[in-house]
Design a protein around this motif. Sequence first.
Motif, PDB file in Angstrom:
ATOM      1  N   GLU A  99       0.849  -1.260   0.148  1.00 43.57           N
ATOM      2  CA  GLU A  99      -0.164   0.137  -0.008  1.00 43.57           C
ATOM      3  C   GLU A  99       0.932   1.335  -0.075  1.00 43.57           C
ATOM      4  OE1 GLU A  99      -3.534   2.320   2.548  1.00 43.57           O
ATOM      5  OE2 GLU A  99      -2.844   0.138   3.025  1.00 43.57           O
ATOM      6  N   GLU A 100       1.869   1.184   0.709  1.00 46.72           N
ATOM      7  CA  GLU A 100       2.790   2.481   0.843  1.00 46.72           C
ATOM      8  C   GLU A 100       3.556   2.706  -0.230  1.00 46.72           C
ATOM      9  OE1 GLU A 100       5.324   1.275   4.078  1.00 46.72           O
ATOM     10  OE2 GLU A 100       3.597   1.833   5.480  1.00 46.72           O
ATOM     11  N   LEU A 101       3.799   1.659  -1.241  1.00 48.95           N
ATOM     12  CA  LEU A 101       4.594   1.859  -2.332  1.00 48.95           C
ATOM     13  C   LEU A 101       3.706   2.751  -3.497  1.00 48.95           C
ATOM     14  CD1 LEU A 101       6.652  -1.508  -2.652  1.00 48.95           C
ATOM     15  CD2 LEU A 101       7.090   0.578  -1.754  1.00 48.95           C
ATOM     16  N   GLY A 102       2.386   2.675  -3.277  1.00 44.64           N
ATOM     17  CA  GLY A 102       1.594   3.603  -3.983  1.00 44.64           C
ATOM     18  C   GLY A 102       1.324   3.115  -5.655  1.00 44.64           C
ATOM     19  N   ASP A 103       1.643   1.629  -5.935  1.00 55.22           N
ATOM     20  CA  ASP A 103       1.350   1.591  -7.048  1.00 55.22           C
ATOM     21  C   ASP A 103       0.038   0.599  -7.071  1.00 55.22           C
ATOM     22  OD1 ASP A 103       1.189  -0.068  -9.645  1.00 55.22           O
ATOM     23  OD2 ASP A 103       3.264  -0.238  -9.963  1.00 55.22           O
ATOM     24  N   PRO A 104      -1.239   0.764  -7.453  1.00 59.26           N
ATOM     25  CA  PRO A 104      -2.089  -0.153  -7.159  1.00 59.26           C
ATOM     26  C   PRO A 104      -2.106  -1.617  -8.056  1.00 59.26           C
ATOM     27  CG  PRO A 104      -3.171   2.052  -7.749  1.00 59.26           C
ATOM     28  CD  PRO A 104      -1.483   1.908  -8.008  1.00 59.26           C
ATOM     29  N   ASN A 105      -1.557  -1.546  -9.008  1.00 60.31           N
ATOM     30  CA  ASN A 105      -1.593  -2.828  -9.736  1.00 60.31           C
ATOM     31  C   ASN A 105      -0.484  -3.711  -8.824  1.00 60.31           C
ATOM     32  OD1 ASN A 105      -3.007  -2.386 -11.974  1.00 60.31           O
ATOM     33  ND2 ASN A 105      -1.547  -1.298 -13.198  1.00 60.31           N
ATOM     34  N   LEU A 106       0.696  -3.087  -8.751  1.00 59.64           N
ATOM     35  CA  LEU A 106       1.515  -3.898  -7.581  1.00 59.64           C
ATOM     36  C   LEU A 106       0.853  -4.460  -6.659  1.00 59.64           C
ATOM     37  CD1 LEU A 106       4.660  -4.906  -7.340  1.00 59.64           C
ATOM     38  CD2 LEU A 106       4.971  -2.721  -5.976  1.00 59.64           C
ATOM     39  N   GLN A 107       0.193  -3.633  -5.908  1.00 60.74           N
ATOM     40  CA  GLN A 107      -0.329  -3.837  -4.585  1.00 60.74           C
ATOM     41  C   GLN A 107      -1.506  -4.921  -4.730  1.00 60.74           C
ATOM     42  OE1 GLN A 107      -2.616  -0.521  -2.887  1.00 60.74           O
ATOM     43  NE2 GLN A 107      -3.273  -1.500  -1.114  1.00 60.74           N
ATOM     44  N   GLN A 108      -2.385  -4.752  -5.781  1.00 65.66           N
ATOM     45  CA  GLN A 108      -3.267  -6.022  -6.137  1.00 65.66           C
ATOM     46  C   GLN A 108      -2.568  -7.276  -6.326  1.00 65.66           C
ATOM     47  OE1 GLN A 108      -5.670  -5.312  -9.434  1.00 65.66           O
ATOM     48  NE2 GLN A 108      -7.092  -6.947  -9.082  1.00 65.66           N
ATOM     49  N   HIS A 109      -1.535  -7.185  -7.294  1.00 67.93           N
ATOM     50  CA  HIS A 109      -1.049  -8.317  -7.781  1.00 67.93           C
ATOM     51  C   HIS A 109      -0.183  -8.930  -6.696  1.00 67.93           C
ATOM     52  CE1 HIS A 109       1.069 -10.202 -11.443  1.00 67.93           C
ATOM     53  NE2 HIS A 109       1.076 -11.102 -10.505  1.00 67.93           N
ATOM     54  N   ALA A 110       0.916  -8.368  -5.985  1.00 66.80           N
ATOM     55  CA  ALA A 110       1.665  -8.724  -4.967  1.00 66.80           C
ATOM     56  C   ALA A 110       0.803  -9.281  -3.710  1.00 66.80           C
ATOM     57  CB  ALA A 110       2.615  -7.982  -4.589  1.00 66.80           C
ATOM     58  N   ASN A 111      -0.250  -8.586  -3.388  1.00 70.00           N
ATOM     59  CA  ASN A 111      -1.075  -8.957  -2.394  1.00 70.00           C
ATOM     60  C   ASN A 111      -1.793 -10.283  -2.552  1.00 70.00           C
ATOM     61  OD1 ASN A 111      -0.277  -6.979  -0.899  1.00 70.00           O
ATOM     62  ND2 ASN A 111      -2.203  -5.658  -1.095  1.00 70.00           N
ATOM     63  N   ALA A 112      -2.379 -10.650  -3.676  1.00 67.45           N
ATOM     64  CA  ALA A 112      -3.017 -11.828  -4.087  1.00 67.45           C
ATOM     65  C   ALA A 112      -1.867 -12.947  -4.053  1.00 67.45           C
ATOM     66  CB  ALA A 112      -3.615 -11.798  -5.681  1.00 67.45           C
ATOM     67  N   ILE A 113      -0.625 -12.739  -4.558  1.00 71.33           N
ATOM     68  CA  ILE A 113       0.313 -13.752  -4.519  1.00 71.33           C
ATOM     69  C   ILE A 113       0.689 -14.034  -3.173  1.00 71.33           C
ATOM     70  CG2 ILE A 113       2.585 -14.149  -5.027  1.00 71.33           C
ATOM     71  CD1 ILE A 113       2.101 -12.195  -7.855  1.00 71.33           C
ATOM     72  N   ALA A 114       0.809 -13.111  -2.315  1.00 71.08           N
ATOM     73  CA  ALA A 114       1.425 -13.188  -0.764  1.00 71.08           C
ATOM     74  C   ALA A 114       0.169 -14.143  -0.091  1.00 71.08           C
ATOM     75  CB  ALA A 114       1.630 -11.738  -0.158  1.00 71.08           C
ATOM     76  N   SER A 115      -1.172 -13.614  -0.343  1.00 68.84           N
ATOM     77  CA  SER A 115      -2.490 -14.278   0.303  1.00 68.84           C
ATOM     78  C   SER A 115      -2.177 -15.669   0.194  1.00 68.84           C
ATOM     79  CB  SER A 115      -3.413 -13.703   0.003  1.00 68.84           C
ATOM     80  OG  SER A 115      -3.460 -12.265   0.522  1.00 68.84           O
ATOM     81  N   PHE A 116      -1.848 -16.242  -1.295  1.00 62.11           N
ATOM     82  CA  PHE A 116      -1.970 -17.376  -1.722  1.00 62.11           C
ATOM     83  C   PHE A 116      -0.859 -18.302  -1.089  1.00 62.11           C
ATOM     84  CE2 PHE A 116      -0.479 -20.565  -4.700  1.00 62.11           C
ATOM     85  CZ  PHE A 116      -1.719 -21.534  -4.704  1.00 62.11           C
TER      86      PHE A 116
END
Length: 141
Positions: A99-116
């Motif tokens: 979230e702090e990095l400020g790139d919504p695409n990165l946030q969505q993509h990386a968070n989905a991977i991290a959750s998995f």
Amino acid sequence: MSQSPFPIPDPNLYTEEEIAQLVHTFYAKARNDPSLGPIFEAHVIDWDAHFVQMINFWSAQLRGTSRFRGAPMPKHIALPELTAELFERWLYLFRQTTEELGDPNLQQHANAIASFIASRLWQGYQMSNYPDKQPVALHIA
């Protein structure tokens, strides 16, 4: 063939610099965290090598590069006394970082991977260390 739980890696969406920033920023938080920090400090012997490995991992996931060589599951299964709360804390700090990095695409993509990944590692950890118990799911918001 099953659908991937997250977007297809795309080298045009993220730079290596963004991935390095994600990894370094996240681990700075994790190393300073009262619950996660001691675990990382006890088990990561060479932080420079760990950063290279994690940058390669996230580059593979987000950009589709093929530099990552490793097997995360056995390393995590071998750690003593992990809990759902520790995995949830890891995920919380990771999401805070994206979230702090400020790139919504990165946030969505990386968070989905991290959750998995968190769910899979926690499930594998439980199955290996507590084979007679029913696995408990993570509370992922």
